[in-house]
Scaffold this motif. Sequence first.
Motif, PDB file in Angstrom:
ATOM      1  N   LEU A  20     -12.230 -12.558  -5.828  1.00 56.21           N
ATOM      2  CA  LEU A  20     -12.157 -11.584  -4.737  1.00 56.21           C
ATOM      3  C   LEU A  20     -12.577 -10.201  -5.215  1.00 56.21           C
ATOM      4  N   ILE A  21     -12.067  -9.812  -6.385  1.00 59.57           N
ATOM      5  CA  ILE A  21     -12.356  -8.483  -6.920  1.00 59.57           C
ATOM      6  C   ILE A  21     -13.846  -8.335  -7.217  1.00 59.57           C
ATOM      7  N   ARG A  22     -14.431  -9.343  -7.854  1.00 57.31           N
ATOM      8  CA  ARG A  22     -15.852  -9.264  -8.214  1.00 57.31           C
ATOM      9  C   ARG A  22     -16.742  -9.198  -6.967  1.00 57.31           C
ATOM     10  N   ASN A  23     -16.329  -9.902  -5.916  1.00 57.49           N
ATOM     11  CA  ASN A  23     -17.154  -9.952  -4.709  1.00 57.49           C
ATOM     12  C   ASN A  23     -16.936  -8.764  -3.776  1.00 57.49           C
ATOM     13  N   GLU A  24     -15.678  -8.297  -3.679  1.00 59.01           N
ATOM     14  CA  GLU A  24     -15.339  -7.311  -2.652  1.00 59.01           C
ATOM     15  C   GLU A  24     -14.995  -5.923  -3.194  1.00 59.01           C
ATOM     16  N   TYR A  25     -14.552  -5.836  -4.439  1.00 55.75           N
ATOM     17  CA  TYR A  25     -14.083  -4.542  -4.967  1.00 55.75           C
ATOM     18  C   TYR A  25     -14.645  -4.279  -6.368  1.00 55.75           C
ATOM     19  N   PRO A  26     -15.966  -4.286  -6.527  1.00 51.90           N
ATOM     20  CA  PRO A  26     -16.537  -4.210  -7.882  1.00 51.90           C
ATOM     21  C   PRO A  26     -16.667  -2.807  -8.458  1.00 51.90           C
ATOM     22  N   ASN A  27     -16.390  -1.784  -7.660  1.00 52.68           N
ATOM     23  CA  ASN A  27     -16.712  -0.417  -8.085  1.00 52.68           C
ATOM     24  C   ASN A  27     -15.499   0.487  -8.246  1.00 52.68           C
ATOM     25  N   GLY A  28     -14.368  -0.098  -8.564  1.00 51.70           N
ATOM     26  CA  GLY A  28     -13.177   0.712  -8.787  1.00 51.70           C
ATOM     27  C   GLY A  28     -12.366   0.997  -7.554  1.00 51.70           C
ATOM     28  N   GLU A  29     -12.589   0.219  -6.496  1.00 45.85           N
ATOM     29  CA  GLU A  29     -11.866   0.446  -5.251  1.00 45.85           C
ATOM     30  C   GLU A  29     -10.394   0.027  -5.357  1.00 45.85           C
ATOM     31  N   GLN A  30      -9.593   0.529  -4.448  1.00 46.82           N
ATOM     32  CA  GLN A  30      -8.205   0.087  -4.339  1.00 46.82           C
ATOM     33  C   GLN A  30      -8.178  -1.265  -3.640  1.00 46.82           C
ATOM     34  N   ILE A  31      -7.406  -2.192  -4.171  1.00 52.10           N
ATOM     35  CA  ILE A  31      -7.300  -3.516  -3.561  1.00 52.10           C
ATOM     36  C   ILE A  31      -6.075  -3.553  -2.645  1.00 52.10           C
ATOM     37  N   PRO A  32      -5.968  -4.557  -1.776  1.00 54.44           N
ATOM     38  CA  PRO A  32      -4.810  -4.631  -0.870  1.00 54.44           C
ATOM     39  C   PRO A  32      -3.482  -4.703  -1.630  1.00 54.44           C
ATOM     40  N   THR A  33      -2.403  -4.431  -0.931  1.00 54.99           N
ATOM     41  CA  THR A  33      -1.072  -4.473  -1.527  1.00 54.99           C
ATOM     42  C   THR A  33      -0.679  -5.916  -1.850  1.00 54.99           C
ATOM     43  N   GLU A  34       0.393  -6.065  -2.612  1.00 56.13           N
ATOM     44  CA  GLU A  34       0.884  -7.405  -2.955  1.00 56.13           C
ATOM     45  C   GLU A  34       1.241  -8.190  -1.696  1.00 56.13           C
ATOM     46  N   TYR A  35       1.853  -7.520  -0.726  1.00 51.78           N
ATOM     47  CA  TYR A  35       2.223  -8.199   0.518  1.00 51.78           C
ATOM     48  C   TYR A  35       0.972  -8.674   1.261  1.00 51.78           C
ATOM     49  N   LEU A  62      -6.166  -1.701 -12.657  1.00 47.22           N
ATOM     50  CA  LEU A  62      -5.350  -0.592 -13.133  1.00 47.22           C
ATOM     51  C   LEU A  62      -4.305  -0.300 -12.067  1.00 47.22           C
ATOM     52  N   ARG A  63      -3.038  -0.353 -12.445  1.00 49.18           N
ATOM     53  CA  ARG A  63      -1.956  -0.116 -11.485  1.00 49.18           C
ATOM     54  C   ARG A  63      -1.452   1.311 -11.686  1.00 49.18           C
ATOM     55  N   LYS A  64      -1.653   2.167 -10.664  1.00 52.70           N
ATOM     56  CA  LYS A  64      -1.301   3.574 -10.748  1.00 52.70           C
ATOM     57  C   LYS A  64      -0.055   3.829  -9.923  1.00 52.70           C
ATOM     58  N   GLN A  65       0.975   4.313 -10.603  1.00 47.60           N
ATOM     59  CA  GLN A  65       2.256   4.552  -9.955  1.00 47.60           C
ATOM     60  C   GLN A  65       2.090   5.487  -8.764  1.00 47.60           C
ATOM     61  N   GLY A  66       2.550   5.023  -7.591  1.00 45.46           N
ATOM     62  CA  GLY A  66       2.513   5.843  -6.391  1.00 45.46           C
ATOM     63  C   GLY A  66       1.185   5.855  -5.664  1.00 45.46           C
ATOM     64  N   SER A  67       0.148   5.250  -6.279  1.00 46.22           N
ATOM     65  CA  SER A  67      -1.179   5.258  -5.640  1.00 46.22           C
ATOM     66  C   SER A  67      -1.647   3.868  -5.247  1.00 46.22           C
ATOM     67  N   GLY A  68      -1.306   2.858  -6.061  1.00 49.96           N
ATOM     68  CA  GLY A  68      -1.745   1.502  -5.764  1.00 49.96           C
ATOM     69  C   GLY A  68      -2.438   0.849  -6.940  1.00 49.96           C
ATOM     70  N   THR A  69      -3.153  -0.226  -6.665  1.00 46.68           N
ATOM     71  CA  THR A  69      -3.843  -0.995  -7.694  1.00 46.68           C
ATOM     72  C   THR A  69      -5.340  -0.899  -7.466  1.00 46.68           C
ATOM     73  N   PHE A  70      -6.075  -0.577  -8.548  1.00 42.59           N
ATOM     74  CA  PHE A  70      -7.509  -0.346  -8.456  1.00 42.59           C
ATOM     75  C   PHE A  70      -8.241  -1.255  -9.448  1.00 42.59           C
ATOM     76  N   THR A  71      -9.458  -1.623  -9.108  1.00 45.58           N
ATOM     77  CA  THR A  71     -10.247  -2.437 -10.034  1.00 45.58           C
ATOM     78  C   THR A  71     -10.848  -1.553 -11.115  1.00 45.58           C
ATOM     79  N   ASN A  72     -11.213  -2.179 -12.232  1.00 45.15           N
ATOM     80  CA  ASN A  72     -11.773  -1.460 -13.376  1.00 45.15           C
ATOM     81  C   ASN A  72     -13.236  -1.874 -13.545  1.00 45.15           C
TER      82      ASN A  72
END
Length: 243
Positions: A20-35, A62-72
Motif C-alpha cells: 500500500l505504501i509503495r503504491n499510494e504513499y511513496p513520497n513521505g505522505e501521512q498514511i491513514p490512522t490505525e483505526y 516514521l511515527r511522529k508524536q502528535g502528528s501521525g505516521t509518515f512514509t520514509n
Amino acid sequence: MKVTRNVPLKVQVADGLRELIRNEYPNGEQIPTEYELADMLGVSRGTVSQALAMLTSEGLVLRKQGSGTFTNPNILRLSVRADRPFQIHGLIESAGYSPSVDLIEHEVGSADEETAALLDIPVHSDVLVVRRVFLADDEPAVFLVDRLSNDIITVPYVTEDLEKLLFHVLPDRCGVHLSYTLSNLIPSLATERVADLLKINPGTPLLQCNDTHYDTENRPIVYSTIYYSHNKLRFSVIRKVQP
C-alpha cells in the motif's frame, strides 16, 4: 485481505501495508490512522499496531508524536534489503525482475562434519540435499543448496515439492514451522560448478550466505548455502543510530 495459513497475521498485514505504501504513499505522505487501516484491511487495530511497529523498526515509516505516521521515501527507494526477512522470489521481484526457479538436482547424501554440527545431527547421517537456480528474467541470479536431516521428513514428498522453497514444504512434509535464520555473509569466488550454473566466469566475486534456519522450538532444521550473482542483485542495509 486474504489470509494465508501458517503465516502470522501481523506479518501478512505488514506485507499488505508495504505494498500500500509503495503504491499510494511513496513520497513521505501521512498514511491513514490505525483505526482507518484496520477497517480497510478487515483486521483489529492491535494487529495493525503490531504491523506498523515492524515497519517502523525497518525504517519504512516514521511515527511522529502528535502528528501521525509518515512514509520514509529514502528507504522506499531501496530495492533490495539484506536487513529484513525475505524469500528469494520476493527478492528478485523487488529488484525489478520476473522470478522463476530451476530444480537442478536432489539427493539423499551423508552429512559432513560442518552440516552435522550446524543441524545438530550425527556425522554421516542421511541428509536431503536440494540444489536450485533462481532466475531473474530467465537469467541465472541465485544458486541455492538446502540441506535437512532425512529423519525429520514424516510425509513422503514428490519432485514438485522440491521446486518450492523449503519454507513452504516443511509444515506439510515435516510438521515444522521455521521461526528465524542465522546468516553468515562471506565474500567468495565462483567455483567451476557455481560459475557454470550462474553463467559467469570462474573466479567471479560472489556474495555467499551460509544460513541456518531454526524452527519454533529453537531447533536447527535447514542449512543453506546461497550464492548471489552481483550482475542481478545488490543489497542495501539500514543501520540505525542509537540515541
